[in-house]
Motif scaffolding. Sequence first.
Motif, PDB file in Angstrom:
ATOM      1  N   ARG A 129      -8.884   6.469   5.520  1.00 31.61           N
ATOM      2  CA  ARG A 129      -9.112   7.015   4.188  1.00 31.61           C
ATOM      3  C   ARG A 129     -10.254   8.042   4.214  1.00 31.61           C
ATOM      4  O   ARG A 129     -11.012   8.122   5.173  1.00 31.61           O
ATOM      5  CB  ARG A 129      -9.445   5.877   3.203  1.00 31.61           C
TER       6      ARG A 129
ATOM      7  N   HIS B  43      -2.199  11.979   5.719  1.00 31.86           N
ATOM      8  CA  HIS B  43      -1.170  11.038   5.260  1.00 31.86           C
ATOM      9  C   HIS B  43       0.125  11.686   4.765  1.00 31.86           C
ATOM     10  O   HIS B  43       1.199  11.121   4.933  1.00 31.86           O
ATOM     11  CB  HIS B  43      -1.750  10.147   4.152  1.00 31.86           C
TER      12      HIS B  43
ATOM     13  N   GLU C  49       0.586   5.283  -2.197  1.00 32.91           N
ATOM     14  CA  GLU C  49       1.137   4.603  -1.023  1.00 32.91           C
ATOM     15  C   GLU C  49       0.003   4.187  -0.092  1.00 32.91           C
ATOM     16  O   GLU C  49      -0.933   4.956   0.145  1.00 32.91           O
ATOM     17  CB  GLU C  49       2.128   5.517  -0.303  1.00 32.91           C
ATOM     18  N   PRO C  50       0.080   2.959   0.452  1.00 34.11           N
ATOM     19  CA  PRO C  50      -1.063   2.406   1.197  1.00 34.11           C
ATOM     20  C   PRO C  50      -1.496   3.266   2.385  1.00 34.11           C
ATOM     21  O   PRO C  50      -0.676   3.833   3.097  1.00 34.11           O
ATOM     22  CB  PRO C  50      -0.544   1.046   1.671  1.00 34.11           C
ATOM     23  N   ARG C  51      -2.828   3.370   2.540  1.00 35.57           N
ATOM     24  CA  ARG C  51      -3.446   4.009   3.691  1.00 35.57           C
ATOM     25  C   ARG C  51      -4.240   2.960   4.468  1.00 35.57           C
ATOM     26  O   ARG C  51      -4.816   2.057   3.859  1.00 35.57           O
ATOM     27  CB  ARG C  51      -4.425   5.113   3.257  1.00 35.57           C
ATOM     28  N   ASP C  52      -4.291   3.096   5.783  1.00 43.61           N
ATOM     29  CA  ASP C  52      -5.177   2.248   6.561  1.00 43.61           C
ATOM     30  C   ASP C  52      -6.612   2.553   6.137  1.00 43.61           C
ATOM     31  O   ASP C  52      -6.992   3.725   6.040  1.00 43.61           O
ATOM     32  CB  ASP C  52      -5.005   2.541   8.051  1.00 43.61           C
ATOM     33  N   PRO C  53      -7.424   1.530   5.860  1.00 40.81           N
ATOM     34  CA  PRO C  53      -8.788   1.780   5.364  1.00 40.81           C
ATOM     35  C   PRO C  53      -9.609   2.723   6.230  1.00 40.81           C
ATOM     36  O   PRO C  53     -10.376   3.537   5.712  1.00 40.81           O
ATOM     37  CB  PRO C  53      -9.398   0.386   5.320  1.00 40.81           C
TER      38      PRO C  53
ATOM     39  N   ARG D 192      -9.447   3.570  -4.771  1.00 37.18           N
ATOM     40  CA  ARG D 192      -9.891   2.805  -3.593  1.00 37.18           C
ATOM     41  C   ARG D 192      -8.950   2.985  -2.416  1.00 37.18           C
ATOM     42  O   ARG D 192      -9.358   2.864  -1.255  1.00 37.18           O
ATOM     43  CB  ARG D 192     -10.023   1.316  -3.947  1.00 37.18           C
ATOM     44  N   ASN D 193      -7.686   3.280  -2.692  1.00 35.21           N
ATOM     45  CA  ASN D 193      -6.707   3.501  -1.631  1.00 35.21           C
ATOM     46  C   ASN D 193      -6.929   4.838  -0.929  1.00 35.21           C
ATOM     47  O   ASN D 193      -6.676   4.970   0.264  1.00 35.21           O
ATOM     48  CB  ASN D 193      -5.294   3.453  -2.219  1.00 35.21           C
TER      49      ASN D 193
ATOM     50  N   ALA E 263      -7.332   1.254  -8.486  1.00 33.29           N
ATOM     51  CA  ALA E 263      -6.719   0.833  -7.231  1.00 33.29           C
ATOM     52  C   ALA E 263      -6.335   2.039  -6.376  1.00 33.29           C
ATOM     53  O   ALA E 263      -6.518   2.030  -5.146  1.00 33.29           O
ATOM     54  CB  ALA E 263      -5.499  -0.039  -7.509  1.00 33.29           C
ATOM     55  N   VAL E 264      -5.815   3.087  -6.996  1.00 38.94           N
ATOM     56  CA  VAL E 264      -5.446   4.290  -6.238  1.00 38.94           C
ATOM     57  C   VAL E 264      -6.703   4.979  -5.700  1.00 38.94           C
ATOM     58  O   VAL E 264      -6.718   5.461  -4.562  1.00 38.94           O
ATOM     59  CB  VAL E 264      -4.608   5.252  -7.097  1.00 38.94           C
TER      60      VAL E 264
END
Length: 323
Positions: free
Chosen positions: A88, A75, A81-85, A38-39, A35-36
């Motif tokens: 990335r 970032h 912590e979430p990034r806008d796709p 892909r983030n 998951a990280v």
Amino acid sequence: MTDLRDWSRHSPYSDPGRHAVLLDDVPTDIPGLSAVARNVIVHYRGSGLELPASTRNDIHSRWLAVMLEIDQERHRKPLAEPRDPTDRVQGCCRDHTLFCVGVLRQHGIPARSLVGFAGYLRPGYNHDHVIVQTYDRETQRWVRFDPEIAEPTETLPTPHDIPAGADASFRTAAEVWQGCRAGSLDPHLFGTGPGSDFAGMWFIHNYVLMQLAHRYADELLLWDGWGAVSLPGGPPDSTLALIDDIADLLIAVESAASPADESRLDALLLQRYGDDERLHPGMSVTQYSPYGDRPLTVPIARGPGHGNSHAAPASGAPDGVSL
């Protein structure tokens, strides 16, 4: 048996450099780690998003340290912590895999990348793909997982423990080459996509070389060229026997019946890789481009001792590498 410490040390490619502390905070369980990955990284052509043209050259960030530098410039926050796709780092399966391999090695967990073809991404076709292998000390086996697949699917019910074997949904490049040479597989069904010129025997030929390089810590870009790498229209007759032999050895070492057999075959294959200039990158590679940009000769440092004893013939980041 192959010393597992070799696979838990950074290669020049997986070394996070000054951003090592960021990897210390990333989880090492397969779902959390994936998951990280892909983030931080968005697939440059498989995301379905319209990504900024201004960041398209992210895909040539061959070193994990450079990917992390790009991410932090944009970032400046922990990797989970979430990034806008669209903000990335643009990359591909090789980069998602290198990120996971880097995190696992940072935590002392043996890991390496595995190059081949996935039959679970599009019905009736086998896309070129790179996945992660990590050693599970509890079960004493290498586990394969695909960090780009978040949940089980009908075609890949176990993305966090992908089966091995020539008939599995993920085949190594060596298994595909061997099957095509025997006539049991259709080479036109293996490549970057249906109808693509980047498919068939010349492409599979190159991916056997890529599989070999990645096993021994030269985690090259999928569009790098060196040594015996073929251009479209190949492969030349002069390298068919070489690739046959290397494919056989790769299959044998991946499926070794005992630790002693694995160690013996691994030593033989590593020596072949280091001794034959057709097999490993030298002081530079030819960097091609999936966008059709002109090829570039990219200098790379070479030499033993870059923190991974399996990387004796491996390439390293050039001095003073910068964005």
